[in-house]
Design an enzyme around this catalytic site. Structure first.
Site, PDB file in Angstrom:
ATOM      1  N   GLU A 210      20.025  -6.498  17.565  1.00  0.00           N
ATOM      2  CA  GLU A 210      19.991  -7.844  18.122  1.00  0.00           C
ATOM      3  C   GLU A 210      18.752  -7.957  18.989  1.00  0.00           C
ATOM      4  O   GLU A 210      18.452  -7.059  19.783  1.00  0.00           O
ATOM      5  CB  GLU A 210      21.226  -8.106  19.000  1.00  0.00           C
ATOM      6  CG  GLU A 210      22.535  -8.270  18.253  1.00  0.00           C
ATOM      7  CD  GLU A 210      22.758  -9.672  17.745  1.00  0.00           C
ATOM      8  OE1 GLU A 210      21.898 -10.544  17.979  1.00  0.00           O
ATOM      9  OE2 GLU A 210      23.808  -9.899  17.117  1.00  0.00           O
TER      10      GLU A 210
ATOM     11  N   HIS B   1      22.787 -13.824   8.919  1.00  0.00           N
ATOM     12  CA  HIS B   1      22.890 -15.206   9.390  1.00  0.00           C
ATOM     13  C   HIS B   1      21.577 -15.891   9.036  1.00  0.00           C
ATOM     14  O   HIS B   1      20.506 -15.482   9.476  1.00  0.00           O
ATOM     15  CB  HIS B   1      23.153 -15.245  10.900  1.00  0.00           C
ATOM     16  CG  HIS B   1      24.469 -14.651  11.277  1.00  0.00           C
ATOM     17  ND1 HIS B   1      24.637 -13.794  12.339  1.00  0.00           N
ATOM     18  CD2 HIS B   1      25.694 -14.775  10.712  1.00  0.00           C
ATOM     19  CE1 HIS B   1      25.896 -13.420  12.427  1.00  0.00           C
ATOM     20  NE2 HIS B   1      26.557 -14.004  11.446  1.00  0.00           N
TER      21      HIS B   1
ATOM     22  N   GLU C  27      18.702 -16.887  11.575  1.00  0.00           N
ATOM     23  CA  GLU C  27      18.153 -15.875  12.481  1.00  0.00           C
ATOM     24  C   GLU C  27      16.925 -15.281  11.784  1.00  0.00           C
ATOM     25  O   GLU C  27      17.022 -14.356  10.991  1.00  0.00           O
ATOM     26  CB  GLU C  27      19.219 -14.833  12.812  1.00  0.00           C
ATOM     27  CG  GLU C  27      20.403 -15.459  13.564  1.00  0.00           C
ATOM     28  CD  GLU C  27      21.528 -14.486  13.864  1.00  0.00           C
ATOM     29  OE1 GLU C  27      21.362 -13.269  13.647  1.00  0.00           O
ATOM     30  OE2 GLU C  27      22.592 -14.953  14.321  1.00  0.00           O
TER      31      GLU C  27
END
Length: 304
Positions: free
Chosen positions: A170, A22, A25
């Site tokens: 994450e 992404h 990010e």
């Protein structure tokens, strides 16, 4: 439950670390760029000393989205790469195919092709979240002994939340399109510890068995919505905001409507919320996800 069973595992000579799946990010984007720079310096030194070159493949997954600082250009690359596991990755593509579909084919060729002897042995995909999840690993099986041993190793050296041979890292909270030094550093430390474990494993170390705590996803919860317009009518309740992986009990505050009323959690069991109020999930209709915490056995492992 006994934990002394021994599991022989294959060596991991080919490891990939991917950032920018992404494009907004940014911790993963800047970390992979930094690692690429360091890797070039190391490879130059190894060539001068006639040593074996570095074996970690570093990939910037979605360069167009990175250039535009957007999550994606046409469609979510995460979904495109997941589709490759179920569909043929080599069929014809239209000239109008979304960029991320084309890029997923390129990544499959670079990291795979899937199911081939040339495929990498371990992939770590780096992501940021706007949710207050700390450092969290997401895997796709709770029976993957390699991932479980990596998770167990990381839980011993850093604070880590696990959500069970590829894994996504994450880390948050970090706004999209922004890089925060503390979040970047935490990701860097997590990647370094993961690669340290791989080096130890490949060198023949035996890893003792034990237990590892994981969070297994149960369901997603959407925001309350107007039945006609489908617009959301409430936000995450202030008592829940930023409390990722803190137990949510039935009747605890869940949402606060825009008129000020409290909507309570109507589940029948306490569960752990995560990805609370993740910015990118508004379009997916997900306000938060709920998980059960489990205590999973991790058998003693060694290089086969």
């Amino acid at each position: 439950m006994e934990v002394d069973q021994v599991v022989p595992l294959p060596r991991l000579p080919r490891v990939a670390v991917c950032g920018g799946t992404h494009g907004n990010e940014l911790s993963g984007v800047y970390l992979v760029r930094e690692l690429l720079k360091l890797q070039r310096e190391v490879m130059k030194k190894e060539q001068e000393e006639d040593l074996k070159p570095a074996s970690v493949l570093l990939v910037l997954s979605n360069p167009r989205a990175m250039q535009q600082c957007r999550r994606y250009v046409d469609t979510d690359l995460n979904q495109c790469t997941a589709t490759l596991y179920f569909l043929s990755p080599s069929g014809p593509l239209s000239d109008m195919a979304p960029y991320e579909i084309i890029r997923s084919r390129e990544l499959n060729a670079l990291l795979g092709p899937k199911g081939s002897p040339a495929a990498v042995d371990l992939v770590c995909d780096l992501h940021n979240t706007t949710a207050n999840m700390g450092l969290c690993f997401i895997a796709y099986s709770d029976c993957d002994w390699i991932c479980l041993h990596i998770f167990r190793h990381l839980q011993c050296v850093i604070t880590l939340n696990l959500n069970p041979r590829s894994a996504a890292m994450e880390i948050g909270p970090q706004p999209h399109g922004v890089v925060r030094s503390n979040i970047y550093t935490a990701m860097k430390v997590g990647v370094q510890h993961m690669l340290d474990w791989v080096r130890l494993f490949n060198s023949g170390n035996v890893f003792e068995g034990g237990f590892v705590d994981v969070f297994t996803m149960v369901k997603h919860i959407d925001y309350p919505r107007d039945s006609e317009t489908r617009n959301i009518t409430a936000a995450i309740h202030p008592c829940l905001q930023d409390r990722d992986f803190c137990l949510l009990h039935p009747e605890d505050p869940l949402f606060q409507t825009f008129s000020g009323e409290t909507v309570r959690y109507k589940g029948t069991e306490p569960l752990y919320p995560f990805f609370i109020n993740e910015c990118a999930y508004y379009e997916k209709g997900i306000a938060l996800s709920l998980a059960r915490k489990r205590h999973i056995i991790c058998h003693c492992a060694f290089k086969d």
